[in-house]
Design an enzyme around this catalytic site. Structure first.
Site, PDB file in Angstrom:
ATOM      1  N   PRO A   2       0.835  -1.204   0.000  1.00  0.00           N
ATOM      2  CA  PRO A   2       0.000   0.000   0.000  1.00  0.00           C
ATOM      3  C   PRO A   2       0.873   1.260   0.000  1.00  0.00           C
ATOM      4  O   PRO A   2       1.796   1.377   0.791  1.00  0.00           O
ATOM      5  CB  PRO A   2      -0.804  -0.098   1.307  1.00  0.00           C
ATOM      6  CG  PRO A   2      -0.272  -1.249   2.069  1.00  0.00           C
ATOM      7  CD  PRO A   2       0.742  -1.961   1.241  1.00  0.00           C
ATOM      8  N   GLU A   3       0.605   2.157  -0.919  1.00  0.00           N
ATOM      9  CA  GLU A   3       1.324   3.426  -0.959  1.00  0.00           C
ATOM     10  C   GLU A   3       0.437   4.494  -0.325  1.00  0.00           C
ATOM     11  O   GLU A   3      -0.667   4.212   0.136  1.00  0.00           O
ATOM     12  CB  GLU A   3       1.686   3.770  -2.410  1.00  0.00           C
ATOM     13  CG  GLU A   3       2.672   2.777  -2.998  1.00  0.00           C
ATOM     14  CD  GLU A   3       3.991   3.419  -3.424  1.00  0.00           C
ATOM     15  OE1 GLU A   3       4.270   4.556  -3.001  1.00  0.00           O
ATOM     16  OE2 GLU A   3       4.733   2.780  -4.173  1.00  0.00           O
ATOM     17  N   LYS A  58       2.943   6.917   5.409  1.00  0.00           N
ATOM     18  CA  LYS A  58       2.172   5.672   5.314  1.00  0.00           C
ATOM     19  C   LYS A  58       1.798   5.139   6.694  1.00  0.00           C
ATOM     20  O   LYS A  58       1.422   3.986   6.847  1.00  0.00           O
ATOM     21  CB  LYS A  58       2.976   4.643   4.511  1.00  0.00           C
ATOM     22  CG  LYS A  58       3.134   5.081   3.053  1.00  0.00           C
ATOM     23  CD  LYS A  58       3.648   3.989   2.167  1.00  0.00           C
ATOM     24  CE  LYS A  58       5.147   4.046   2.043  1.00  0.00           C
ATOM     25  NZ  LYS A  58       5.665   3.051   1.072  1.00  0.00           N
ATOM     26  N   ARG A 111       0.409 -11.355   5.033  1.00  0.00           N
ATOM     27  CA  ARG A 111       1.818 -11.620   5.320  1.00  0.00           C
ATOM     28  C   ARG A 111       2.212 -11.328   6.755  1.00  0.00           C
ATOM     29  O   ARG A 111       3.347 -11.610   7.140  1.00  0.00           O
ATOM     30  CB  ARG A 111       2.690 -10.842   4.343  1.00  0.00           C
ATOM     31  CG  ARG A 111       2.456 -11.368   2.925  1.00  0.00           C
ATOM     32  CD  ARG A 111       3.408 -10.860   1.914  1.00  0.00           C
ATOM     33  NE  ARG A 111       4.808 -11.015   2.255  1.00  0.00           N
ATOM     34  CZ  ARG A 111       5.792 -10.542   1.518  1.00  0.00           C
ATOM     35  NH1 ARG A 111       5.525  -9.898   0.421  1.00  0.00           N
ATOM     36  NH2 ARG A 111       7.036 -10.711   1.877  1.00  0.00           N
ATOM     37  N   ARG A 150      22.379  14.469   1.890  1.00  0.00           N
ATOM     38  CA  ARG A 150      22.293  13.057   1.491  1.00  0.00           C
ATOM     39  C   ARG A 150      23.340  12.756   0.431  1.00  0.00           C
ATOM     40  O   ARG A 150      23.375  13.413  -0.604  1.00  0.00           O
ATOM     41  CB  ARG A 150      20.895  12.756   0.922  1.00  0.00           C
ATOM     42  CG  ARG A 150      19.771  13.077   1.861  1.00  0.00           C
ATOM     43  CD  ARG A 150      19.627  12.010   2.917  1.00  0.00           C
ATOM     44  NE  ARG A 150      19.052  12.598   4.122  1.00  0.00           N
ATOM     45  CZ  ARG A 150      18.622  11.913   5.151  1.00  0.00           C
ATOM     46  NH1 ARG A 150      18.701  10.603   5.148  1.00  0.00           N
ATOM     47  NH2 ARG A 150      18.119  12.516   6.195  1.00  0.00           N
ATOM     48  N   ARG A 237      16.133  -1.768  -5.135  1.00  0.00           N
ATOM     49  CA  ARG A 237      14.774  -1.595  -5.667  1.00  0.00           C
ATOM     50  C   ARG A 237      14.848  -1.264  -7.150  1.00  0.00           C
ATOM     51  O   ARG A 237      15.765  -0.575  -7.606  1.00  0.00           O
ATOM     52  CB  ARG A 237      14.048  -0.448  -4.941  1.00  0.00           C
ATOM     53  CG  ARG A 237      14.108  -0.491  -3.425  1.00  0.00           C
ATOM     54  CD  ARG A 237      13.309  -1.637  -2.829  1.00  0.00           C
ATOM     55  NE  ARG A 237      11.897  -1.604  -3.165  1.00  0.00           N
ATOM     56  CZ  ARG A 237      10.986  -0.905  -2.487  1.00  0.00           C
ATOM     57  NH1 ARG A 237      11.337  -0.178  -1.461  1.00  0.00           N
ATOM     58  NH2 ARG A 237       9.714  -0.942  -2.838  1.00  0.00           N
TER      59      ARG A 237
END
Ligand SMILES: [Zn+2]
Length: 253
Positions: A2-3, A58, A111, A150, A237
């Site tokens: 789910p985003e 989220k 899950r 970053r 990813r």
């Protein structure tokens, strides 16, 4: 997985069924949830009124009348299923919250990776979480500051929830393509115009949802320029992108 838009919709379901209700009982049906929500926390929840449901990134925060908070994270396959206490349990029921009016909401999760934890009054369950991607205060300046230290590429940086809360792999991939930014660019290298395009693109993809322009479309045509969509792996990813029509001049790392 789910985003943000799916979690937002789920929080709406939870709000409709739970807001203002009083908790009658809680069933923890999976060993993970028995560990995460110990009997002491369950005791605090019984008789508590639910005073609000918030979504940050989220994450879902269920606010309780005594100032404490239930923090819920769906991870891969979590979801809410509203119903009545007397109904049979749905498949993959992990936690059941029964209310005094005979209704209930069930955390379902094939899950069993979702988490539900209790936090005492005054404790922030989400320290360090970045601004929500849909927050009007999330601007190019804010994103630029968050990215400035970053030392990774922009794509994995967007998945860091301390930079911005709520972006998963699909939306980060789509937003970079829409903003015409090479996903391999160093996060700290984006200039003002690129940051501005990226913030606008993030808002647009979150509002639009499917169908995806590049995500999971390796080998197909770029909807903008017709070149072939490529897939690369970044920080484990998949990133899908078009190497022909981005507008960045960074030196990719
Ligand atoms: Zn293209």
């Amino acid at each position: 997985m789910p985003e943000l838009p799916e979690v937002d919709a789920a929080a709406g379901v939870l709000r409709a069924v739970a807001n203002g209700k009083i908790v009658a009982s809680i069933q923890r049906l999976h060993r993970v949830h028995r560990r995460l929500l110990p009997p002491a926390a369950v005791r605090r929840l019984i008789g508590a009124q639910i005073t609000g449901i918030e979504r940050r990134g989220k994450h879902q925060l269920i606010r309780l009348g005594d100032g404490s908070t239930l923090h819920v994270h769906f991870r891969m396959t979590g979801d809410w299923e509203p119903g009545l206490t007397r109904d049979p349990l749905p498949a993959y029921a992990r936690v059941v919250i029964n209310f005094t009016d005979g209704s209930r909401v069930v955390l379902t999760d094939p899950r069993a990776l979702s988490t539900l934890t209790w936090h005492a009054p005054g404790v922030d369950p989400l320290p360090g979480l970045g601004l929500d991607a849909t927050d009007p205060a999330f601007t190019a300046e804010v994103l630029g500051r968050a990215l400035s230290k970053r030392r990774i590429a922009i794509k994995p940086a967007l998945l860091d929830q301390r930079v911005v809360a709520g972006l998963g792999n699909i939306y980060a991939t789509e937003a970079l393509w829409l903003a015409r930014i090479d996903p391999r660019c160093p996060a700290a290298s984006l200039d003002r115009r690129e940051l501005s395009r990226l913030v606008k693109a993030i808002r647009r993809v979150l509002a639009k949802g499917e169908p995806w322009s590049v995500y999971d479309r390796e080998g197909k045509r770029c909807p903008r320029c017709g070149a072939t969509i490529k897939r690369i792996t970044q920080a484990g990813r998949s990133t899908y992108w078009c190497s022909e029509c981005h507008l960045t001049t960074c030196r990719p790392r």
